[in-house]
Design an enzyme around this catalytic site. Structure first.
Site, mmCIF file in Angstrom:
data_model
loop_
_atom_site.group_PDB
_atom_site.id
_atom_site.type_symbol
_atom_site.label_atom_id
_atom_site.label_comp_id
_atom_site.label_asym_id
_atom_site.label_seq_id
_atom_site.Cartn_x
_atom_site.Cartn_y
_atom_site.Cartn_z
ATOM 1 N N ASP A 1 36.808 -0.927 78.688
ATOM 2 C CA ASP A 1 36.014 -0.076 79.577
ATOM 3 C C ASP A 1 34.781 -0.820 80.092
ATOM 4 O OD1 ASP A 1 37.821 1.992 79.060
ATOM 5 O OD2 ASP A 1 36.602 2.797 77.427
ATOM 6 N N ASP B 1 38.682 4.102 71.316
ATOM 7 C CA ASP B 1 37.288 3.941 71.737
ATOM 8 C C ASP B 1 36.417 3.950 70.493
ATOM 9 O OD1 ASP B 1 37.803 3.905 74.520
ATOM 10 O OD2 ASP B 1 37.830 6.090 74.598
#
Length: 172
Positions: free
Chosen positions: A140, A122
């Protein structure tokens, strides 16, 4: 067995683009950013490399490693269900097809990370003041946007289509 609708086939390119974009940006983040050190991009937006060993919001990230395979299996089961759903959709449900492809591509992007690295990369860090939203990635974004579009389709557009179809049947 039902064939994939033409809209499902046509929008599959979207899933492929999201998967490639996700993997390319994660590669870039892993090779260009330093773990935990934010790089300011815009007000309220940093690029900050972090690894997520759990699920959304780092759920179950520190439980010993079994979650890697659990979330991989879960994503594969959900992905299979989404492909089956795609195969059964009528051609007219284009928004639903796009939404499912977004969710599917996001799931695949994160599964690739889990299988190859045991974690998800991330790097998008949105914040307001000292409050930071969970750091996320392109996969995401696909999952989130797809989920919102599915909600819109299911609760707003589909009832309108069904109401219109019902009123057309009554007038015949």
């Amino acid at each position: 067995m039902n064939k994939l609708s033409s809209s499902a086939i046509t929008t599959t390119w979207l899933a492929m683009i999201i998967i490639v974009l996700d993997q390319v940006t994660k590669y870039w983040a892993n090779t260009s950013l330093t773990m935990g050190e934010p790089v300011a991009i815009l007000p309220h937006l940093n690029l900050t490399l972090v690894y997520n060993y759990g699920a959304a919001f780092s759920f179950l990230s520190e439980v010993g490693g079994w979650q890697r395979w659990f979330f991989t299996a879960l994503a594969l089961v959900v992905g299979t269900a989404l492909v089956i759903w795609l195969a059964k959709l009528p051609k007219r449900w284009t928004l639903e097809v796009v939404a499912i492809n977004l969710v599917l591509s996001g799931a695949i992007g994160n599964v690739i990370d889990r299988i190859l690295a045991g974690r998800v990369t991330d790097f998008v860090d949105f914040y307001i003041g000292s409050w930071h939203y969970a750091t996320f990635n392109v996969a995401d974004m696909g999952i989130s946007i797809g989920a919102v579009l599915l909600i819109i389709s299911e609760f707003w557009l589909k009832p309108r289509h069904e109401k219109k179809a019902h009123s057309t049947e009554e007038s015949v």
